[in-house]
Design a protein around this motif. Structure first.
Motif, PDB file in Angstrom:
ATOM      1  N   HIS A 263       0.670  -0.866  -0.015  1.00 18.89           N
ATOM      2  CA  HIS A 263       0.280  -0.128   0.016  1.00 18.89           C
ATOM      3  C   HIS A 263       0.594   1.446   0.297  1.00 18.89           C
ATOM      4  O   HIS A 263       0.856   1.909  -0.503  1.00 18.89           O
ATOM      5  CB  HIS A 263      -0.869   0.253   1.121  1.00 18.89           C
ATOM      6  N   THR A 264       2.138   1.343   0.879  1.00 17.79           N
ATOM      7  CA  THR A 264       2.951   2.748   0.642  1.00 17.79           C
ATOM      8  C   THR A 264       3.797   2.231  -0.196  1.00 17.79           C
ATOM      9  O   THR A 264       3.472   3.558  -0.862  1.00 17.79           O
ATOM     10  CB  THR A 264       3.729   2.234   2.281  1.00 17.79           C
ATOM     11  N   ALA A 265       4.081   1.580  -1.272  1.00 19.74           N
ATOM     12  CA  ALA A 265       4.407   1.520  -2.239  1.00 19.74           C
ATOM     13  C   ALA A 265       3.685   2.374  -3.214  1.00 19.74           C
ATOM     14  O   ALA A 265       3.787   3.661  -4.558  1.00 19.74           O
ATOM     15  CB  ALA A 265       5.207   0.182  -2.583  1.00 19.74           C
ATOM     16  N   ALA A 302       7.738  -0.652  -8.370  1.00 21.44           N
ATOM     17  CA  ALA A 302       8.327  -0.088  -6.708  1.00 21.44           C
ATOM     18  C   ALA A 302       7.312  -1.670  -5.827  1.00 21.44           C
ATOM     19  O   ALA A 302       7.698  -1.549  -4.904  1.00 21.44           O
ATOM     20  CB  ALA A 302       7.557   1.428  -6.823  1.00 21.44           C
ATOM     21  N   MET A 303       6.389  -1.233  -6.210  1.00 22.52           N
ATOM     22  CA  MET A 303       5.869  -2.719  -4.929  1.00 22.52           C
ATOM     23  C   MET A 303       6.828  -3.833  -5.142  1.00 22.52           C
ATOM     24  O   MET A 303       6.733  -4.539  -4.175  1.00 22.52           O
ATOM     25  CB  MET A 303       4.157  -3.350  -5.734  1.00 22.52           C
ATOM     26  N   TRP A 304       7.521  -4.510  -6.173  1.00 22.88           N
ATOM     27  CA  TRP A 304       8.599  -5.767  -5.923  1.00 22.88           C
ATOM     28  C   TRP A 304       9.053  -4.843  -5.491  1.00 22.88           C
ATOM     29  O   TRP A 304       9.902  -5.730  -4.502  1.00 22.88           O
ATOM     30  CB  TRP A 304       8.836  -6.154  -7.321  1.00 22.88           C
ATOM     31  N   ASP A 305      10.379  -3.846  -5.305  1.00 19.33           N
ATOM     32  CA  ASP A 305      11.150  -3.746  -4.529  1.00 19.33           C
ATOM     33  C   ASP A 305      10.636  -3.307  -3.518  1.00 19.33           C
ATOM     34  O   ASP A 305      11.459  -3.621  -2.661  1.00 19.33           O
ATOM     35  CB  ASP A 305      11.226  -1.970  -5.215  1.00 19.33           C
ATOM     36  N   ALA A 306       9.229  -2.691  -2.902  1.00 21.00           N
ATOM     37  CA  ALA A 306       8.903  -2.921  -1.558  1.00 21.00           C
ATOM     38  C   ALA A 306       8.998  -4.256  -0.864  1.00 21.00           C
ATOM     39  O   ALA A 306       9.307  -3.972  -0.126  1.00 21.00           O
ATOM     40  CB  ALA A 306       7.455  -2.192  -1.554  1.00 21.00           C
TER      41      ALA A 306
END
Length: 322
Positions: A263-265, A302-306
């Motif tokens: 969610h934050t990403a 960005a989700m993958w990174d998070a």
């Protein structure tokens, strides 16, 4: 078991692989199945119409190695690359097809197993293009198995259904109770640059994740048949051109923590998106919508990174596709 990089040919094993029950999905939705057959096309099962990949990865010493490999054109792979400085033990393998896209009558099957304590990243060479189909349809089976302590990422590039295409994909995951699976899917409404949206005949998909005992952990079916039901509602694509989903099955961190990280990403992207906990607290999932593929793909990265930072303590590397 085959040695890495060796494609088996001939013999009974190869013949068994070409039996229809091996490469055909166990079930095809009626919206796709109704288009079966055709008198003027190259029959299903003809040379070049059935693509097979069987990959096995095991932890050997300090890194994961490709220990089993069978391929049949048009599917094949690159050699594993170890390009992530933060995880030099984790191979990146690109799934490729020798043709330009998926044609009517094509049947693809991909099997990949990730053994105990092994880690692997699977992706594709580029977008999967589903060409116009005047007869029959196309299918793809993806069967992923992850053993105890295993870590598998399956993050293919987007799928683009051209006008008149008919396609069914089934992704079936069997994950040990302490394994981690990061699974992504991105779908375009069509060839957006040409102004084509939802001109395909039928796009259907199933994602199913089970434990080693066969117990279903969760399922996410998609049935898009534009001529019969609108695909622009808020529960489908809501008028956007691109939708991307990420599923994270893991016991490394509480499910709510994973959902919060997703969610934050996504909140930083400004796109229409949401994240939540999967049934049974087995992990979390997220979905993001956008008008253009670059912005949605950036959000997916960005989700993958998070997820990488939360579960592994390392960032996602830069993609290596040229």
């Amino acid at each position: 078991m085959l040695r890495a990089g060796v494609a088996e040919s001939g013999g009974g094993a190869a013949a068994d692989r070409l039996a229809p029950e091996r490469f055909e999905p166990p079930w095809v939705p009626e919206a796709v199945r109704r288009h079966a057959g055709g008198p003027d096309m190259l029959p299903v099962g003809s040379p070049g119409k059935v693509g097979l990949l069987e990959l096995a990865f095991e932890r050997i010493g300090e890194r994961t190695e490709l220990t089993g490999h069978y391929q049949k054109a048009p599917l094949h792979i690159t050699r594993p690359l170890y390009h992530d400085p933060a995880r030099p033990d984790l191979p990146y393998v690109m799934l490729m097809m020798s043709g330009g896209g998926v044609l009517q009558g094509d049947r693809y099957r991909i099997d990949a197993s990730c053994g105990a304590g092994a880690s692997v990243h699977l992706t594709t060479q580029g977008a999967t293009r589903l060409y116009r189909m005047e007869q029959d349809y196309a299918t793809q089976r993806v069967d992923l198995t992850v053993g105890p302590g295993g870590y598998l990422e399956y993050l293919p590039d987007p799928t683009i259904p051209f006008g008149g295409s008919r396609y069914y994909q089934r992704i079936a995951v069997t994950a040990d109770r302490d394994a981690t699976v990061v699974l992504g899917e991105t779908l375009l409404a069509g060839r957006l640059a040409r102004g084509e949206r939802h001109a395909y005949t039928a796009y259907c998909g199933d994602v199913e994740v089970r434990d080693p005992d066969g117990r279903l952990l969760f399922a996410d079916p998609v049935r898009l048949v534009p001529a019969e039901l609108p695909v622009t509602g808020p529960a489908v694509m809501a008028g956007f051109g691109v939708v991307s989903s990420l599923y994270v099955v893991s016991g490394l961190r509480p499910a709510q923590e994973i959902a919060d990280a997703l969610h934050t990403a996504l909140a930083a992207t400004g796109l229409r998106a949401g994240a939540g906990v999967l049934p049974g607290d087995v992990g979390a999932w997220a979905r993001v919508l956008g008008d253009r593929s670059p912005e949605v793909l950036a959000a997916s990265t960005a989700m993958w990174d998070a997820v990488r930072r939360l579960l592994l303590g390392v960032p996602a590397p830069d993609p290596r596709k040229q």
